[in-house]
Design a protein around this motif. Structure first.
Motif, short mmCIF file in Angstrom:
data_model
loop_
_atom_site.label_atom_id
_atom_site.label_comp_id
_atom_site.label_asym_id
_atom_site.label_seq_id
_atom_site.Cartn_x
_atom_site.Cartn_y
_atom_site.Cartn_z
N ARG A 224 0.82 -1.21 0.00
CA ARG A 224 0.00 0.00 0.00
C ARG A 224 0.86 1.27 0.00
O ARG A 224 0.59 2.21 -0.75
CB ARG A 224 -0.94 0.00 1.22
CG ARG A 224 -2.20 -0.80 1.02
CD ARG A 224 -3.16 -0.61 2.16
NE ARG A 224 -2.69 -1.25 3.39
CZ ARG A 224 -3.40 -1.30 4.52
NH1 ARG A 224 -4.59 -0.73 4.57
NH2 ARG A 224 -2.93 -1.92 5.58
N VAL A 225 1.89 1.27 0.84
CA VAL A 225 2.74 2.44 0.94
C VAL A 225 3.52 2.67 -0.36
O VAL A 225 3.53 3.77 -0.92
CB VAL A 225 3.71 2.32 2.14
CG1 VAL A 225 4.77 3.41 2.10
CG2 VAL A 225 2.93 2.40 3.45
N ILE A 226 4.16 1.62 -0.85
CA ILE A 226 4.94 1.74 -2.09
C ILE A 226 4.04 2.10 -3.27
O ILE A 226 4.39 2.97 -4.10
CB ILE A 226 5.71 0.44 -2.36
CG1 ILE A 226 6.74 0.20 -1.24
CG2 ILE A 226 6.39 0.49 -3.72
CD1 ILE A 226 7.45 -1.14 -1.34
N GLY A 227 2.87 1.45 -3.35
CA GLY A 227 1.96 1.74 -4.44
C GLY A 227 1.45 3.17 -4.43
O GLY A 227 1.36 3.82 -5.48
N LEU A 228 1.14 3.70 -3.24
CA LEU A 228 0.66 5.07 -3.16
C LEU A 228 1.77 6.07 -3.49
O LEU A 228 1.51 7.10 -4.14
CB LEU A 228 0.10 5.34 -1.75
CG LEU A 228 -1.30 4.75 -1.49
CD1 LEU A 228 -1.66 4.84 -0.02
CD2 LEU A 228 -2.35 5.49 -2.34
#
Length: 483
Positions: A224-228
């Motif tokens: 989630r963090v990397i994708g955002l």
């Protein structure tokens, strides 16, 4: 100082902006109380802060631009009504979900900052503009301090819902006075709202700030963090492209490239990282039980009172900045403010074993905040054409918030990276955190040295709204404000 004819306008602007600033920090000390009262988890309760941050970040520059286009007073009144509704919803919210929605509504009030600066520029005489902006900046800065100090006593004496009931009455009365007495600014930008730019701006801001605020729970390496973060980069690139091609950009990138604007924004990013981190972590340090090897085991109320020197110092230095700016220049005051922040954080790194040491450091940092807030606002307002004031000051506030989110996220990693068996951070975590914040504020001071010196012009007593020559001058990007 405002003249007799503009004092009521200034009082309205200061009240609205001050209340919004207070709402930013007022609920933070009461989050454990909210969590218990609404029977929710700690991770869910943090969304009360996150939702407010994201909403303010999105609406501050967008509504600042809307005010430039359709009228600042009209937009100001609409925003004040929205903040009143948001506070009322929060005071009545029976569930955490509705409280989070209410905080999103309250976040729209972030537009009060750029709208207020724009109204001052349009309506006040040239001699009043700089000191009035400094005074308003002092109120905005002090509002966050008032929130930290007042939250504990209000919750202890009444209930956490009164953190919202009190602003309901204040903002409602302010709205009525604004509707009746604040004049509509004659300066209007041409064009329309670039809704594609607004959507893309909202997208990259949310994609950037959301993982920064939630990474400690989601994990820095989570999908989630990397994708955002990846989405934020892509949306930011698309936003730049859309704004560059638009005939009526939401944020005029030519204005953002002006030397005085980009250097001030760079300083805002770095100083915001230090400032918001101090606000976030110093109360927690003070409240840590002394059994951890540091801290004083203070209550929420006592921790707020220990921040009182910061509140008083930032207000006094912000007001004083308006008197010093014509003599010393905004650049010197901004550099000094950031340097004082570095001194305060360096002091905390070395000396934090006694409460008086924390109080002294808080006071020094407060002096820096007051000088920096006022100087940044004056530099931006003095460097952009009148019809771009709302959008430019809104982006400056946003960049400061982005810096604060980055600083808080990195400081959180340092502070909570290693925990004692009791679950409390080690003292070294805070020491490393304070060292980082000192370096960030020092970098902000160095960035402030890059701000070009603005050449003063002779001040006339003619109101800028009616000065034909002033209007022609302000229409040019980069024209300096009268001092």
């Amino acid at each position: 100082m405002p003249s007799k004819s503009t004092r009521l306008t200034f009082a309205v602007l200061a009240t609205g902006a001050g209340v919004f600033s207070m709402l930013q920090s007022l609920i933070a000390p009461a989050l454990p109380t909210v969590q218990h009262a609404l029977h929710t988890s700690q991770s869910t309760a943090t969304w009360v802060m996150t939702a407010y941050l994201l909403s303010a970040s999105v609406f501050t520059p967008i509504l600042g631009r809307v005010g430039d286009l359709i009228g600042k007073k009209r937009t100001l009144v609409a925003v004040l009504v929205t903040v009143t509704i948001g506070c009322l919803l929060a005071a009545l919210a029976p569930t955490i979900g509705l409280l989070i929605v209410a905080r999103v509504v309250q976040g729209i009030g972030g537009a009060l900052f750029p709208l207020s600066f724009g109204i001052i520029r349009d309506e006040f005489t040239p001699a009043e503009v700089s000191p009035s902006i400094s005074n308003l900046s002092a109120v905005i800065a002090a509002g966050g301090g008032v929130g930290m100090v007042a939250a504990g006593p209000i919750v202890a004496a009444l209930d956490y819902r009164w953190l919202f009931w009190l602003p309901v009455g204040i903002v409602a009365v302010t709205t009525l006075i604004a509707l009746r007495y604040v004049p509509e600014s004659p300066s209007r930008a041409e064009g329309r709202v670039n809704w594609l730019g607004a959507v893309l701006l909202s997208g990259w801001l949310v994609a950037l700030l959301l993982p920064l605020s939630q990474a400690s729970q989601w994990g820095w390496g989570s999908a989630r963090v990397i994708g955002l973060f990846a989405a934020a980069v892509l949306l930011f690139a698309l936003w730049l492209l859309a704004e560059a091609r638009s005939r009526s950009p939401l944020i005029d990138l030519r204005i953002m490239r002006l030397p005085a604007v980009w250097t001030t924004n760079a300083t805002a990013l770095l100083f915001g990282a230090g400032m918001y981190s101090i606000w976030s972590f110093l109360p927690g340090f003070v409240q840590t039980p002394s059994s951890a090897g540091y801290g004083f085991g203070s209550s929420v109320t006592a921790a707020g009172l220990l921040m009182l020197p910061m509140l008083l110092a930032m207000f006094c230095s912000g007001v004083l900045s308006g008197r010093l700016e014509p003599v010393l220049g905004a650049k010197k005051l901004l550099t000094t403010g950031a340097a004082l922040g570095a001194v305060a954080c360096g002091f905390l790194t070395l000396w934090h074993d006694e409460q008086w040491q924390v109080a002294v450091a808080a006071g020094i940092f407060g002096l820096g905040i007051g000088l920096a807030f006022a100087s940044m606002a004056n530099l931006i307002v003095g460097s952009v054409p009148a019809e771009q004031t709302g959008a430019a000051t809104g982006m400056n506030a946003n960049i400061r918030t982005i810096g604060g989110s980055i600083g808080a996220a990195v400081t959180s990693v340092l502070v909570t990276g290693r925990l004692q068996p009791s679950g409390l951070p080690y003292a070294s975590g805070y020491t490393h955190g304070f060292t980082l914040l000192a370096l960030l504020c020092l970098a902000a001071a160095l960035a402030a040295l890059l701000v070009p010196v603005q050449r003063a012009r002779r001040v006339s007593g003619t109101p800028r709204a009616s000065s034909e020559e002033g209007s022609r001058t302000e229409a040019k990007p980069g024209a300096m404000m009268p001092r």
